[in-house]
Design a protein around this motif. Structure first.
Motif, PDB file in Angstrom:
ATOM      1  N   GLU A 154     -80.273 116.088 -55.301  1.00 30.73           N
ATOM      2  CA  GLU A 154     -80.953 114.819 -55.039  1.00 30.73           C
ATOM      3  C   GLU A 154     -79.958 113.665 -55.175  1.00 30.73           C
ATOM      4  N   SER A 161     -77.584 108.161 -48.790  1.00 32.00           N
ATOM      5  CA  SER A 161     -78.491 107.080 -48.383  1.00 32.00           C
ATOM      6  C   SER A 161     -77.855 105.711 -48.649  1.00 32.00           C
ATOM      7  N   THR A 183     -81.205 116.410 -40.387  1.00 30.05           N
ATOM      8  CA  THR A 183     -81.467 117.020 -41.694  1.00 30.05           C
ATOM      9  C   THR A 183     -81.264 116.002 -42.801  1.00 30.05           C
ATOM     10  N   ARG A 186     -84.180 113.657 -42.881  1.00 35.27           N
ATOM     11  CA  ARG A 186     -85.339 114.372 -43.426  1.00 35.27           C
ATOM     12  C   ARG A 186     -85.258 114.456 -44.945  1.00 35.27           C
ATOM     13  N   ARG A 187     -84.052 114.752 -45.455  1.00 38.01           N
ATOM     14  CA  ARG A 187     -83.855 114.850 -46.916  1.00 38.01           C
ATOM     15  C   ARG A 187     -84.009 113.475 -47.581  1.00 38.01           C
ATOM     16  N   LYS A 189     -85.936 111.045 -46.521  1.00 37.44           N
ATOM     17  CA  LYS A 189     -87.377 110.758 -46.507  1.00 37.44           C
ATOM     18  C   LYS A 189     -88.092 111.427 -47.679  1.00 37.44           C
ATOM     19  N   LYS A 190     -87.615 112.593 -48.088  1.00 36.76           N
ATOM     20  CA  LYS A 190     -88.277 113.359 -49.157  1.00 36.76           C
ATOM     21  C   LYS A 190     -87.924 112.854 -50.550  1.00 36.76           C
ATOM     22  N   LEU A 191     -86.956 111.940 -50.638  1.00 38.55           N
ATOM     23  CA  LEU A 191     -86.581 111.410 -51.960  1.00 38.55           C
ATOM     24  C   LEU A 191     -87.762 110.688 -52.598  1.00 38.55           C
ATOM     25  N   PRO A 192     -87.953 110.879 -53.920  1.00 46.38           N
ATOM     26  CA  PRO A 192     -89.062 110.206 -54.606  1.00 46.38           C
ATOM     27  C   PRO A 192     -88.818 108.719 -54.736  1.00 46.38           C
TER      28      PRO A 192
END
Length: 192
Positions: A154, A161, A183, A186-187, A189-192
């Motif tokens: 992460e 980012s 990819t 996409r990763r 976007k999935k970050l909290p």
């Protein structure tokens, strides 16, 4: 003059056939008479090296394999091949079959081959059944189904980012990380 023709097979490109080749050479197969398929399943009907080995066999010769599963997965196909070889007056010798080797030119060898081919297929079917049962149970409980593990933490995705927000081209950041920009997005976007 009769010959021993050796056949080896590995199911994936990552595997090597070195051990099989050493066993075949130790059994008297000449290196020139050795045929190897790389990355091909035993379930496939056509395997180029096996086809060449079968073409190289003449009456009186013997096809030598290390284990029964190198020849095929289906009892039906293995028995058909053994029958074809017998009709051509060609023997089949399986090294390491039940602690010894089996030669289908003998009546006892032919019988042992038939029984072992059936057992090999049964073992494969039992293994498939166990795998399917395990996957079904994992799905039902929300368990891990395996697959490729994420290779980036992460923290690494957050750093990527930040680089993009600072003006670095996303395609370059993704390329430097060894992934596609899709990819990477996409990763991110999935970050909290």
């Amino acid at each position: 003059m009769t010959k021993l023709i050796g056949y080896a097979r590995v199911s994936t490109k990552a595997q090597d056939a070195d051990r099989q080749i050493q066993d075949l050479l130790a059994a008297g197969v000449r290196r020139d008479d050795l045929y190897t398929d790389h990355g091909l399943s035993g379930a496939l009907a056509k395997r180029p090296a096996l086809d060449k080995a079968l073409t190289a066999l003449h009456p009186g010769d013997t096809l030598v394999i290390t284990t029964l599963d190198r020849l095929g997965r289906s009892t039906q196909k293995m028995l058909e091949l053994a029958e074809e070889l017998r009709d051509r007056n060609i023997g089949l010798r399986v090294l390491n079959l039940g602690g010894g080797d089996v030669d289908t030119k003998t009546p006892m060898g032919a019988m042992v081959f038939t029984v072992m081919a059936a057992l090999a297929q049964m073992e494969l079917e039992i293994k498939r059944e166990r795998i399917n049962d395990s996957v079904t149970k994992r799905r039902a409980t929300g368990g891990d189904l395996g697959g490729r593990r994420p290779t980036f933490t992460e923290s690494q995705i957050r750093t990527a980012s930040k680089l993009i927000k600072a003006g670095e081209p996303a395609t370059q950041v993704a390329k430097d990380m060894g992934m596609s920009h899709a990819t990477l997005y996409r990763r991110i976007k999935k970050l909290p």
